[in-house]
Design a protein around this motif. Structure first.
Motif, short mmCIF file in Angstrom:
data_model
loop_
_atom_site.label_atom_id
_atom_site.label_comp_id
_atom_site.label_asym_id
_atom_site.label_seq_id
_atom_site.Cartn_x
_atom_site.Cartn_y
_atom_site.Cartn_z
N ARG A 65 0.86 -1.19 0.00
CA ARG A 65 0.00 0.00 0.00
C ARG A 65 0.89 1.23 0.00
O ARG A 65 1.92 1.26 0.65
CB ARG A 65 -0.88 0.03 1.26
CG ARG A 65 -2.28 -0.61 1.13
CD ARG A 65 -3.01 -0.37 2.43
NE ARG A 65 -4.40 -0.78 2.43
CZ ARG A 65 -4.84 -1.91 2.99
NH1 ARG A 65 -3.99 -2.75 3.53
NH2 ARG A 65 -6.13 -2.19 3.00
N TYR A 113 -3.63 3.61 -0.68
CA TYR A 113 -4.09 3.15 -1.99
C TYR A 113 -3.13 2.11 -2.53
O TYR A 113 -2.00 1.94 -2.05
CB TYR A 113 -4.20 4.33 -2.97
CG TYR A 113 -2.86 4.90 -3.41
CD1 TYR A 113 -2.23 4.44 -4.58
CD2 TYR A 113 -2.19 5.86 -2.66
CE1 TYR A 113 -1.00 4.94 -4.98
CE2 TYR A 113 -0.97 6.36 -3.04
CZ TYR A 113 -0.37 5.90 -4.20
OH TYR A 113 0.86 6.39 -4.57
N ARG A 131 -7.26 0.94 -6.17
CA ARG A 131 -8.10 0.78 -4.98
C ARG A 131 -7.57 1.68 -3.88
O ARG A 131 -6.37 1.95 -3.82
CB ARG A 131 -8.06 -0.67 -4.49
CG ARG A 131 -8.75 -1.65 -5.39
CD ARG A 131 -8.78 -3.05 -4.78
NE ARG A 131 -7.51 -3.75 -4.93
CZ ARG A 131 -7.23 -4.92 -4.35
NH1 ARG A 131 -8.12 -5.49 -3.56
NH2 ARG A 131 -6.07 -5.51 -4.57
N TYR A 132 -8.46 2.14 -3.03
CA TYR A 132 -8.03 2.94 -1.89
C TYR A 132 -8.92 2.66 -0.69
O TYR A 132 -10.04 2.15 -0.84
CB TYR A 132 -8.06 4.44 -2.24
CG TYR A 132 -9.43 5.06 -2.25
CD1 TYR A 132 -9.85 5.89 -1.20
CD2 TYR A 132 -10.33 4.82 -3.29
CE1 TYR A 132 -11.11 6.46 -1.20
CE2 TYR A 132 -11.58 5.40 -3.29
CZ TYR A 132 -11.98 6.21 -2.25
OH TYR A 132 -13.23 6.77 -2.24
#
Length: 268
Positions: free
Chosen positions: A4, A17, A56-57
């Motif tokens: 991440r 994210y 994606r977050y």
């Protein structure tokens, strides 16, 4: 350690994210449901990453993102997305949001349409009252002292998200969602409840002019099917799809869900 990365939003909160899929592919941004993390999309990632560079977050208050105390607003959650796109140098993306993520998607479609290519709003509402229900949930969370209490909170979410048949099967994916809720910060969940409590897009959602697909669950008791129908009716040219599931079609109707998303985003 999971891969991440982080950006710092305008108010100082860190937003987590990650990217999946090949560089150079069209970017698809995914926004999670309340009380989950970016892992709620794990099951559909192989299909989506085949066609897209998937961003994606973790919504603020969730996952590895910061969980500031106090009420959040849908404007702040929407600005988190815009600031993340700015930080990554992304002009426009496809956007898929489910539940709270779909509310953020509506904000983007209304307030920042220039950042959106195509919009998918799944199992969401333009308004979800009454306010005193959310005030009660926020008060309950203020009394939570540890992860054990959040485990009890998780059971309520699980009953609202999945059919009893799915729960009774004891599937690992249900346990994964249970764990996501249990690990959510009570402060973060309370802040997100405040954002849901205060938003009302019933009139302004008609301002969305990006190509839009609205998905609903036939048996959803949280964001009712008629909520999705109302959004689709308000947005000119929007398409509407109902799937035989409760609140999480990405799990209970996984293949029809991902097929519909891919077909909509890849056309034209």
């Amino acid at each position: 350690m999971e891969d991440r990365s982080f950006i710092t939003a305008g108010d100082g909160a860190r937003i987590a994210y990650r990217f999946d899929g090949r560089e150079g592919a069209p970017v698809l941004m995914l926004s999670n449901s309340i009380a989950t993390s970016l892992h709620m999309w794990d099951g559909v990632m192989p299909d989506l990453a085949r066609h897209f560079r998937v961003l994606r977050y973790d919504t603020r208050g969730h996952g590895a993102s910061d969980a500031p105390g106090g009420a959040y607003s849908i404007d702040r959650l929407g600005r988190d997305v815009v600031e993340l796109l700015d930080a990554l140098g992304l002009e426009r993306v496809h956007f898929l949001g489910l539940s709270l993520g779909g509310m953020i998607g509506q904000w983007l479609g209304i307030r920042a349409p220039e950042r959106i290519e195509r919009l998918v709003l799944s199992n969401t509402s333009a308004y979800l009252g009454p306010a005193d229900y959310f005030d009660g949930r926020i008060a309950e969370l203020a009394r939570i002292s540890g992860i054990r209490d959040m485990r009890e909170t998780a059971e309520g979410f699980i009953r609202n998200w999945f059919s009893q048949e799915t729960i009774d099967q004891g599937l690992p994916v249900v346990d994964a969602f249970r764990k996501m809720v249990a690990e959510t910060s009570p402060h973060g969940l309370a802040g997100a409840f405040a954002a849901v409590r205060d938003l009302d897009f019933r009139r302004t959602v008609a301002l969305v002019h990006r190509p839009t697909l609205v998905i609903a669950g036939e048996h959803d008791t949280v964001t009712l099917p008629e909520h999705g129908e109302a959004i689709a009716s308000a947005i000119v040219g929007a398409r509407y799809l109902s799937l035989p599931c409760v609140h999480l079609p990405n799990v209970e109707s996984q293949q029809p869900f991902v097929d519909a998303v891919n077909a909509f985003l890849l056309e034209g």
